[in-house]
Design an enzyme around this catalytic site. Structure first.
Site, PDB file in Angstrom:
ATOM      1  N   ARG A 199       0.822  -1.213   0.000  1.00 13.34           N
ATOM      2  CA  ARG A 199       0.000   0.000   0.000  1.00 13.34           C
ATOM      3  C   ARG A 199       0.856   1.263   0.000  1.00 13.34           C
ATOM      4  NH1 ARG A 199      -2.499  -2.471   4.102  1.00 13.34           N
ATOM      5  NH2 ARG A 199      -4.106  -3.867   3.336  1.00 13.34           N
ATOM      6  N   LYS A 227      -0.820 -19.016   6.255  1.00 12.77           N
ATOM      7  CA  LYS A 227      -1.866 -19.297   7.230  1.00 12.77           C
ATOM      8  C   LYS A 227      -2.297 -17.981   7.876  1.00 12.77           C
ATOM      9  CE  LYS A 227      -0.843 -20.619  11.593  1.00 12.77           C
ATOM     10  NZ  LYS A 227      -0.275 -19.644  12.531  1.00 12.77           N
ATOM     11  N   ASP A 284       2.658 -24.221   5.078  1.00 22.03           N
ATOM     12  CA  ASP A 284       2.735 -24.379   6.530  1.00 22.03           C
ATOM     13  C   ASP A 284       4.222 -24.390   6.831  1.00 22.03           C
ATOM     14  OD1 ASP A 284       3.118 -25.465   9.083  1.00 22.03           O
ATOM     15  OD2 ASP A 284       1.160 -26.410   9.029  1.00 22.03           O
ATOM     16  N   HIS A 285       4.717 -23.346   7.475  1.00 24.86           N
ATOM     17  CA  HIS A 285       6.173 -23.214   7.556  1.00 24.86           C
ATOM     18  C   HIS A 285       6.819 -24.342   8.364  1.00 24.86           C
ATOM     19  CE1 HIS A 285       5.562 -21.359  11.512  1.00 24.86           C
ATOM     20  NE2 HIS A 285       6.839 -21.551  11.734  1.00 24.86           N
ATOM     21  N   LYS A 323      10.907 -27.069   7.992  1.00 24.78           N
ATOM     22  CA  LYS A 323      11.947 -27.402   8.976  1.00 24.78           C
ATOM     23  C   LYS A 323      12.575 -28.751   8.603  1.00 24.78           C
ATOM     24  CE  LYS A 323       9.456 -25.014  12.678  1.00 24.78           C
ATOM     25  NZ  LYS A 323      10.211 -23.806  12.917  1.00 24.78           N
ATOM     26  N   GLU A 362       6.705 -22.653  23.581  1.00 21.66           N
ATOM     27  CA  GLU A 362       7.318 -21.371  23.210  1.00 21.66           C
ATOM     28  C   GLU A 362       7.580 -20.563  24.471  1.00 21.66           C
ATOM     29  OE1 GLU A 362       6.070 -19.619  19.301  1.00 21.66           O
ATOM     30  OE2 GLU A 362       4.161 -20.313  20.084  1.00 21.66           O
ATOM     31  N   HIS A 411       0.242 -26.718  12.232  1.00 22.57           N
ATOM     32  CA  HIS A 411       1.574 -27.242  12.576  1.00 22.57           C
ATOM     33  C   HIS A 411       1.510 -28.591  13.300  1.00 22.57           C
ATOM     34  CE1 HIS A 411       2.477 -23.308  11.359  1.00 22.57           C
ATOM     35  NE2 HIS A 411       2.451 -22.689  12.520  1.00 22.57           N
TER      36      HIS A 411
HETATM   37  C1  BG6 Z   1       3.182 -19.368  13.789  1.00 15.92           C
HETATM   38  C2  BG6 Z   1       2.245 -18.927  14.872  1.00 15.92           C
HETATM   39  O1  BG6 Z   1       2.477 -20.005  12.753  1.00 15.92           O
HETATM   40  O2  BG6 Z   1       4.142 -20.263  14.329  1.00 15.92           O
HETATM   41  C3  BG6 Z   1       3.015 -18.276  16.007  1.00 15.92           C
HETATM   42  O3  BG6 Z   1       1.301 -18.016  14.349  1.00 15.92           O
HETATM   43  C4  BG6 Z   1       4.100 -19.199  16.498  1.00 15.92           C
HETATM   44  O4  BG6 Z   1       2.149 -17.905  17.072  1.00 15.92           O
HETATM   45  C5  BG6 Z   1       4.945 -19.692  15.345  1.00 15.92           C
HETATM   46  O5  BG6 Z   1       4.900 -18.472  17.415  1.00 15.92           O
HETATM   47  C6  BG6 Z   1       5.924 -20.764  15.792  1.00 15.92           C
HETATM   48  O6  BG6 Z   1       6.805 -21.031  14.750  1.00 15.92           O
HETATM   49  P1  BG6 Z   1       8.288 -21.487  15.043  1.00 15.92           P
HETATM   50  O7  BG6 Z   1       8.883 -21.741  13.699  1.00 15.92           O
HETATM   51  O8  BG6 Z   1       8.944 -20.370  15.793  1.00 15.92           O
HETATM   52  O9  BG6 Z   1       8.163 -22.722  15.883  1.00 15.92           O
END
Ligand code: BG6
Length: 513
Positions: A62, A169, A198-199, A203, A237, A261
């Site tokens: 934007r 996501k 999905d990241h 990994k 976390e 995840h």
């Molecule tokens: C994200 C969540 O998809 O994944 C976050 O929205 C979370 O809340 C994060 O902290 C965790 O990812 P990673 O790679 O740090 O384990």
């Protein structure tokens, strides 16, 4: 402690094919994801010669900016977020390929301007008409952006060119909205054009679950209800919600982590061997497992799920605020920052084996792991050791921050008496393969550029993930929590989570670091 033999093989550059010539269009280029992950990942791919020389990036945002201003800004950010040493010539090569288009995502003019820029970029950088659109935007824009792109013809695949869209996501906020989004997308483009990211699947250690299970002959025969007592999956976390309170308070831990995840970790750990590593063969098996998870009744939700919210507490000697005092969070918020669940999988391999999952913020350590606990030996020969003192064998897949695999077993302690102790045999990724600086997005971006969708979610998988948590969302909504906050920051979650395990005579395995 038994230690796996350490080889001194030096880290090798990644082997793989160079990606197709293409242009990557990033919607939401001024956001955090672009500067922290996407740009450093693209640079890493370039430095490993995995990015085509015929490549370009077009950012859409934007903010009114010229391409030169965008280059300058991204160069500044890159100094902070590069994952390793930077070759200035390579960065210069890369940054010359960055272009910028400014406009609102819901304004048709933005897409006309984008189309014009893409025409020019294609000529200047010979990107062969291939393009992928990365939607790093608020989720409300996912559907409309794809519709606008289609309306100006940018999603049309012709003359052998490909057009793909990568969707971040959250994909929906419950089953109905995920279905509606799938329908909206599939009305205008094909499933094979959609890469739902999905990241977690980026990994290395998550991908290694497949290698571990299916490249070794010794584990599959015992990977079932006959030998396995239960499986625990923990995603802990240390951080709180940081600056994301506004988003997080509408999501909560369940939506944020479980259908995506954690379901990835479950499906890779429990799926049947696929007939090949073809994208659909792997995803068919993952989808089957998700469909085999026993649906929760309302009573199940009450007895098999736990929710929590962090209060203030002490972490690393520092006082930290309660969730309700975080920026963007209402002082009476009922959003959960912790969830624990017990699940069952209804198939021949897993019938009767409980799966315990938990994830939470502000826990004592950042630690993601899968614990596979085996059944105890049928009877015990050792008079000096109480049966209950014998720790069962546990195989632990360490996803992060330590990346590796460890196996816990009993061994005789030295001395004349027959006494048993517990030992861990450890494999650490870094010892064998060195450390490859990465953001975790390299593999996923590269896969998208070569058309390999194995590590991306298909429509049915996303919907299956939501079907599992939907009854929980419904019951939790109908019965708001009355005891929040119910765990202080810096502890392992609410006591009900330990009780969930204790009722079954089991306990969580916590990793302190
Ligand atoms: C994200 C969540 O998809 O994944 C976050 O929205 C979370 O809340 C994060 O902290 C965790 O990812 P990673 O790679 O740090 O384990």
């Amino acid at each position: 402690m038994a230690q796996a033999q350490t080889l001194t093989t030096p880290a090798r550059p990644r082997v793989g094919r160079t990606a197709d010539p293409c242009v990557m269009v990033i919607f939401g280029v001024s956001g955090d994801l672009t500067r922290r992950k996407l740009i450093p990942a693209l640079y890493n791919l370039a430095s490993q010669q995995l990015l085509s020389r015929e490549f370009a990036v077009v950012g859409v945002g934007r903010a009114p900016m010229t391409s030169d201003q965008a280059r300058q800004k991204l160069s500044e950010d890159f100094k902070q977020y590069a994952t390793g040493a930077v070759d200035p010539d390579l960065w210069e090569w890369f940054v010359r390929r960055l272009h910028y288009v400014s406009g609102d995502f819901d304004d048709p003019n933005t897409y006309t301007a984008l189309k014009e820029t893409l025409g020019k970029v294609e000529k200047d950088h010979s990107t062969h008409g291939n393009a992928f659109f990365y939607l790093a935007t608020a989720p409300d824009y996912f559907g409309p952006i794809v519709e606008h792109l289609t309306a100006v013809g940018l999603m049309t695949e012709e003359s052998g060119h490909w057009r793909r869209v990568v969707i971040e996501k959250p994909f929906g906020r419950d089953l109905d909205s995920a279905r509606a989004l799938n329908q909206q997308l599939l009305k205008v483009i094909g499933e094979q054009q959609i890469y739902r990211i999905d990241h977690y699947l980026g990994k290395e250690t998550v991908q290694n679950i497949l290698a571990f299970r299916f490249a070794n002959g010794i584990f599959e025969p015992i990977w079932n209800r006959r030998y396995i007592d239960h499986i625990q999956i923990s995603v802990g976390e240390v951080v709180g919600v940081e600056s994301r309170g506004g988003y997080y308070d509408h999501a909560g831990a369940l939506r944020d982590m479980v259908p995506n995840h954690i379901m990835q970790l479950i499906s890779l750990t429990t799926m049947e061997p696929p007939i090949s590593f073809d994208a659909n063969a792997v995803r068919d098996e993952q989808a089957k497992i998700l469909h085999a998870i026993q649906p929760y009744t309302s009573e199940d939700v009450l007895s098999k799920t736990v929710r929590g919210q962090y209060g203030e507490g002490t972490m690393n000697g520092q006082r930290v605020p309660a969730y309700r005092s975080e920026q963007g969070v209402p002082p009476d918020s009922r959003t959960e920052t912790y969830v624990a669940m017990k699940l069952l999988i209804d198939n021949w391999r897993w019938a009767g084996v409980p799966f315990y999952l938990r994830t939470g913020k502000r826990l004592p350590s950042r630690n993601t792991h899968v614990v596979i606990e085996f059944r105890r030996a049928p009877f015990v020969l050792f008079r000096e050791t109480q049966v209950e003192d014998l720790v069962p064998n546990q195989l632990v897949l360490h996803i992060q921050p330590e990346e590796g695999i460890s196996l816990r077993f009993a061994a005789k302690t030295p001395g004349p008496a027959m006494k048993l102790g517990v030992v861990d045999m450890d494999f650490e990724y870094a010892d064998y393969f060195g450390q490859n600086p990465s953001t975790g997005y390299e593999r996923l971006l590269h896969d998208c550029m070569i058309g390999d969708a194995t590590l991306f979610q298909r429509a049915d998988m996303v919907e299956a993930g939501w079907s599992i948590v939907n009854p929980v969302l419904d019951v939790w909504k109908a019965l708001p929590p009355r005891n929040f906050p119910n765990y202080p920051s810096g502890c392992w979650g609410p006591k009900e989570s330990d009780e969930l395990m204790e009722r079954d005579g089991r306990r969580w395995r916590n990793f302190e670091k």
